[in-house]
Design an enzyme around this catalytic site. Structure first.
Site: not given
Ligand code: BG6
Length: 510
Positions: A170, A200, A204, A257, A262, A362
């Site tokens: 990505k 990813h 998981k 992002d 995700h 973040k």
């Protein structure tokens, strides 16, 4: 460090047979980059350590730095030592693994590189019996994806006597049009079934377990719909800042992002219909259908159902944390979102009208990824003294760092009369299985080598996510947000709380 011996565990099967992968060469573009050092090499070494790689296995690292095979091996040993969190460096295993590591220097944009790479592949195929199978892994700057795929094609490396597959990291495009264009360029060389777009999060263990819990049990599915579910919250919180990735992050922002890929993939896993089988095509069809059932928001909806944020400086735990605009490589007037929250709706019969609240950021107070499914309240309050504020029934699927599932419900407090108290029924991966969970990259690399694309995203899924995210991204770029609007170390902007409060809801404090 090797995991400690654990007490005997009824779920553990010491004789479980773990098949080895087919023989192949993995070509890692961006071989001295961060991802290769932190994730790919430790994952490959762990697979070697677990005896999952066949004898006919090789890695060819490609990047611009001139290195000999031997120097590359030394660099990778240092990386594995530094970043293998829970795997012992065994001299014998490393020695055998390192003999399969090779290196070619060059720039992905330089056609001459591919001639040298072809030569090396031929030598390696001979020396290591890789059967002509090659997995190309693009761990490059996104602008290099298309040149690399086209370079491989022009040198005739997209085809061969074995299989050829392409793994693409990505971000896949920066909006819908660029994602389509990138697919079209890649398809000049690799068919869609040979393109493995990595997310990813899908690798998981705990995300895969969502499907196991939903479709391996009879008790959850009957409740998994608009009649019983009040709303769903998906949180992907990080306490770190941009960690030296300011220049990349400034272009991307939290929405692109984390949410575009995700969190929307996690949401699709939570909300998709049961697949006809656990085969790649069926599972991916259902994920894709779910993403395509999400209607892009109108401009008016974006104003009320999507909240951007950017952290400002703060003193947290005795430490002075910079604001995003003070991070290295970041424009002091940057309008990039470091926090994003949105209310999404799925327009299908199962979910119509159920809000899915997604948030990521973040510099939030802690690192936690979880899904909280809030069920409707009991229709009546029949117990004396019950106030109006009954805590809700929640099913919480904890993805990381704790891995487990909790069901929160009310129970009678011991004693005279009936007083209700919230209690929790908890499943914890570590204590239940006592086994190490493979990292997402171990799982995904094994799958790609085995040709199983179930946990990879497909072109239609990537496009469907961009279709949902792009209008929000555009609206945020046009508006001049009043940034910074949350202090580092807090749970994000007040507007995100207001977004839920308008529907009578509140974010869970994980
Ligand atoms: C990456 C993002 O894809 O995922 C990062 O680019 C983010 O910004 C990371 O930190 C989070 O991954 P994980 O596995 O640590 O939750």
């Amino acid at each position: 460090m090797l995991e400690p011996m654990l007490p005997e565990n009824p779920f553990q099967d010491p004789l479980r047979f773990e098949p080895r992968t087919p023989e192949c060469a993995i070509v890692i573009f961006g071989a001295s980059g961060d991802l290769a050092k932190r994730k790919l090499m430790p994952a490959l070494y762990r697979l070697a350590y677990d005896r999952r790689l066949s004898a006919g296995f090789a890695v060819i690292g490609v990047s611009r730095t001139p290195l000999s095979d031997e120097q590359y091996r030394e660099k990778m040993l240092a990386a594995v030592r530094e970043f293998s969190e829970d795997t012992k460096i065994d001299d014998e295993v490393w020695g055998a693994f390192a003999r399969g590591l090779f290196y070619v220097a060059g720039d992905a944009g330089d056609p001459a590189l591919y001639g040298r790479l072809g030569q090396k592949l031929a030598e390696v195929e001979q020396a290591r019996s890789t059967g002509g199978n090659v997995l190309f892994y693009l761990s490059l700057q996104p602008s290099q994806y298309a040149p690399a795929a086209l370079g491989l094609g022009a040198a005739g490396l997209g085809k061969g006597n074995g299989w050829r597959r392409l793994v693409v990291e990505k971000p896949f495009g920066h909006d819908l049009a660029s994602a389509r264009e990138l697919s079209a360029q890649i398809h000049q060389v690799f068919g869609e079934s040979d393109v493995y777009r990595i997310d990813h999060y899908l690798g998981k263990e705990t995300v895969q377990n969502i499907l196991a819990v939903r479709f391996g049990n009879g008790i959850f599915e009957p409740l998994w719909n608009r009649r019983y579910v009040n709303h769903v919250q998906i949180t992907g919180a990080e306490s770190i800042g941009v960690e030296g990735r300011g220049a990349y992050y400034q272009e991307a922002g939290a929405l692109a992002d984390m949410i575009q890929n995700h969190l929307l993939q996690v949401m699709a896993t939570i909300a998709m219909e049961p697949a006809a089988s656990f085969r790649a095509a069926s599972v991916r069809d259902e994920r894709s259908k779910l993403l395509r059932s999400m209607r892009p928001m109108t401009a008016e909806e974006i104003r009320t159902n999507a909240v951007p944020g950017q952290y400002g400086p703060a003193r947290v735990g005795g430490q002075d944390l910079p604001g995003f605009r003070q991070e290295p490589g970041v424009d002091p007037r940057s309008r990039t979102d470091t926090y994003a929250a949105a209310t999404f709706f799925v327009e299908n019969w199962r979910w119509a009208g159920v809000p899915f609240y997604l948030r990521t950021g973040k510099r939030l107070p802690k690192r936690v990824t979880e899904i909280a499914i809030q069920f409707n309240a009991a229709p009546l309050a029949i117990f004396d003294g019950e106030g109006g504020d009954r805590p809700p029934n929640l099913l919480i699927l904890r993805i990381q760092p704790e891995e487990g599932i909790s069901l929160k419900f009310l129970s009678k407090r011991p004693g005279a009369g009936i007083e209700l108290r919230p209690v929790s029924m908890d499943f914890n991966y570590g204590s239940s299985f006592g086994e190490r969970s493979p990292s997402a990259y171990e799982t995904l690399l094994l799958d790609a080598i085995a040709g199983d694309a179930t946990l990879y995203t497909r072109q239609d899924m990537v496009e469907a996510s961009w279709a949902v995210v792009e209008p929000i991204q555009n609206a945020w770029r046009e508006a001049a947000p009043d940034f910074p609007n949350y202090a580092a170390g807090t749970w994000g902007p007040a507007a995100a709380d207001e977004m839920l409060a308008r529907r009578g809801h509140a974010w869970r404090r994980p």
